[in-house]
Design a protein around this motif. Structure first.
Motif, PDB file in Angstrom:
ATOM      1  N   LEU A   1       3.870  25.941  -8.499  1.00  0.00           N
ATOM      2  CA  LEU A   1       4.807  25.735  -7.548  1.00  0.00           C
ATOM      3  C   LEU A   1       4.671  25.375  -6.131  1.00  0.00           C
ATOM      4  N   ALA A   2       4.301  26.246  -5.592  1.00  0.00           N
ATOM      5  CA  ALA A   2       3.705  26.352  -4.387  1.00  0.00           C
ATOM      6  C   ALA A   2       3.567  24.733  -3.688  1.00  0.00           C
ATOM      7  N   ARG A   3       2.067  24.002  -4.340  1.00  0.00           N
ATOM      8  CA  ARG A   3       1.552  22.856  -4.704  1.00  0.00           C
ATOM      9  C   ARG A   3       2.403  22.231  -4.935  1.00  0.00           C
ATOM     10  N   LEU A   4       3.650  21.874  -5.803  1.00  0.00           N
ATOM     11  CA  LEU A   4       4.354  20.852  -5.525  1.00  0.00           C
ATOM     12  C   LEU A   4       5.758  21.055  -4.432  1.00  0.00           C
ATOM     13  N   ARG A   5       6.159  22.048  -3.839  1.00  0.00           N
ATOM     14  CA  ARG A   5       6.577  22.545  -2.811  1.00  0.00           C
ATOM     15  C   ARG A   5       6.141  21.869  -1.729  1.00  0.00           C
ATOM     16  N   SER A   6       5.237  21.667  -1.344  1.00  0.00           N
ATOM     17  CA  SER A   6       3.640  20.943  -0.349  1.00  0.00           C
ATOM     18  C   SER A   6       4.424  20.076  -0.135  1.00  0.00           C
ATOM     19  N   ALA A   7       5.091  19.028   0.683  1.00  0.00           N
ATOM     20  CA  ALA A   7       4.944  17.652   1.638  1.00  0.00           C
ATOM     21  C   ALA A   7       4.197  16.915   0.942  1.00  0.00           C
ATOM     22  N   SER A   8       2.937  17.398   0.921  1.00  0.00           N
ATOM     23  CA  SER A   8       1.677  16.183   1.069  1.00  0.00           C
ATOM     24  C   SER A   8       1.154  15.984  -1.165  1.00  0.00           C
ATOM     25  N   VAL A   9       1.850  16.831  -1.679  1.00  0.00           N
ATOM     26  CA  VAL A   9       1.589  16.734  -2.998  1.00  0.00           C
ATOM     27  C   VAL A   9       3.568  16.249  -3.702  1.00  0.00           C
ATOM     28  N   LEU A  10       4.551  16.254  -3.049  1.00  0.00           N
ATOM     29  CA  LEU A  10       5.407  15.603  -4.209  1.00  0.00           C
ATOM     30  C   LEU A  10       5.479  14.222  -2.983  1.00  0.00           C
ATOM     31  N   PRO A  11       6.254  12.960  -3.772  1.00  0.00           N
ATOM     32  CA  PRO A  11       6.168  11.832  -3.302  1.00  0.00           C
ATOM     33  C   PRO A  11       6.961  11.579  -2.023  1.00  0.00           C
ATOM     34  N   GLY A  12       7.346  10.763  -1.604  1.00  0.00           N
ATOM     35  CA  GLY A  12       8.711  11.148  -0.014  1.00  0.00           C
ATOM     36  C   GLY A  12       9.512   9.964  -1.079  1.00  0.00           C
ATOM     37  N   PRO A  13      10.825  11.215  -1.408  1.00  0.00           N
ATOM     38  CA  PRO A  13      11.676   9.913  -1.865  1.00  0.00           C
ATOM     39  C   PRO A  13      12.721   9.176  -0.023  1.00  0.00           C
ATOM     40  N   VAL A  14      12.919   8.055  -0.724  1.00  0.00           N
ATOM     41  CA  VAL A  14      13.120   7.165   0.598  1.00  0.00           C
ATOM     42  C   VAL A  14      15.003   7.500   0.705  1.00  0.00           C
ATOM     43  N   SER A  15      14.988   8.644   1.961  1.00  0.00           N
ATOM     44  CA  SER A  15      15.896   9.000   2.654  1.00  0.00           C
ATOM     45  C   SER A  15      17.369   8.406   2.923  1.00  0.00           C
TER      46      SER A  15
ATOM     47  N   PRO B   1       0.884  -1.361  -0.387  1.00  0.00           N
ATOM     48  CA  PRO B   1       0.036   0.021   0.199  1.00  0.00           C
ATOM     49  C   PRO B   1       1.018   1.556  -0.137  1.00  0.00           C
ATOM     50  N   ASP B   2       1.579   1.444   0.457  1.00  0.00           N
ATOM     51  CA  ASP B   2       2.791   2.385   0.455  1.00  0.00           C
ATOM     52  C   ASP B   2       3.526   3.075  -0.526  1.00  0.00           C
ATOM     53  N   CYS B   3       3.526   2.067  -1.480  1.00  0.00           N
ATOM     54  CA  CYS B   3       4.215   1.556  -2.982  1.00  0.00           C
ATOM     55  C   CYS B   3       3.425   2.279  -3.807  1.00  0.00           C
ATOM     56  N   ARG B   4       1.792   1.711  -3.700  1.00  0.00           N
ATOM     57  CA  ARG B   4       0.585   2.424  -4.260  1.00  0.00           C
ATOM     58  C   ARG B   4       0.172   3.483  -3.653  1.00  0.00           C
ATOM     59  N   ARG B   5       0.340   4.687  -2.840  1.00  0.00           N
ATOM     60  CA  ARG B   5       0.059   5.270  -1.969  1.00  0.00           C
ATOM     61  C   ARG B   5       1.659   6.530  -3.386  1.00  0.00           C
ATOM     62  N   TRP B   6       2.227   5.836  -3.334  1.00  0.00           N
ATOM     63  CA  TRP B   6       3.561   6.687  -3.783  1.00  0.00           C
ATOM     64  C   TRP B   6       3.369   6.846  -5.398  1.00  0.00           C
ATOM     65  N   HIS B   7       2.832   6.003  -5.974  1.00  0.00           N
ATOM     66  CA  HIS B   7       2.398   5.705  -6.580  1.00  0.00           C
ATOM     67  C   HIS B   7       1.914   6.455  -7.533  1.00  0.00           C
ATOM     68  N   ALA B   8       0.526   6.617  -6.752  1.00  0.00           N
ATOM     69  CA  ALA B   8      -0.625   7.247  -6.612  1.00  0.00           C
ATOM     70  C   ALA B   8      -0.096   8.676  -7.195  1.00  0.00           C
ATOM     71  N   GLN B   9       0.131   9.333  -6.201  1.00  0.00           N
ATOM     72  CA  GLN B   9       0.695  10.490  -6.056  1.00  0.00           C
ATOM     73  C   GLN B   9       1.717  11.734  -7.074  1.00  0.00           C
ATOM     74  N   ALA B  10       2.963  10.285  -7.671  1.00  0.00           N
ATOM     75  CA  ALA B  10       3.664  10.178  -8.321  1.00  0.00           C
ATOM     76  C   ALA B  10       2.852  10.855  -9.816  1.00  0.00           C
ATOM     77  N   GLN B  11       1.828   9.723 -10.244  1.00  0.00           N
ATOM     78  CA  GLN B  11       1.088  10.240 -11.187  1.00  0.00           C
ATOM     79  C   GLN B  11       0.369  11.500 -11.216  1.00  0.00           C
ATOM     80  N   ALA B  12      -0.021  11.912 -10.155  1.00  0.00           N
ATOM     81  CA  ALA B  12      -0.725  12.874  -9.740  1.00  0.00           C
ATOM     82  C   ALA B  12       0.293  13.998 -10.654  1.00  0.00           C
ATOM     83  N   LEU B  13       1.188  14.361  -9.764  1.00  0.00           N
ATOM     84  CA  LEU B  13       2.367  15.359 -10.103  1.00  0.00           C
ATOM     85  C   LEU B  13       2.187  14.786 -11.453  1.00  0.00           C
TER      86      LEU B  13
END
Length: 96
Positions: free
Chosen positions: A70-84, A36-48
């Protein structure tokens, strides 16, 4: 399979690139079905990607629209989170 490797492959697929060596579309889709975590990441990446494609298709839009994107892209809720780097990849499962 590490989620970070899956997410790299998903990103490549969204960009129309080849999958990384040793990873097939079948394996990628199988991981997505069970993570489910990768599905969520994928959905966010598709939306972006869709937002960026729409913005690129309308370069004549005004500056306010570009600033809003640009403001939406900078928000953490829109960008898929990278693995640190240096953090354990739990394969989509919570540690602890």
């Amino acid at each position: 399979m590490l989620c970070s490797r899956i997410r790299t492959a998903l990103s490549a697929r969204l960009d129309g690139e080849e999958l990384p060596p040793g990873l097939t579309a079948h394996r990628l889709d199988g991981h997505l079905a069970g993570c489910p975590d990768c599905r969520r990441w994928h959905a966010q990446a598709q939306a972006l990607t869709a937002r960026l494609d729409r913005a690129a298709a309308h370069p004549e839009d005004d500056r306010a629209a570009a600033d809003a994107l640009l403001a939406r892209l900078r928000s953490a809720s829109v960008l898929p989170g990278p693995v640190s780097p240096g953090t354990a990849d739990t394969g989509g499962k919570r540690a602890g």
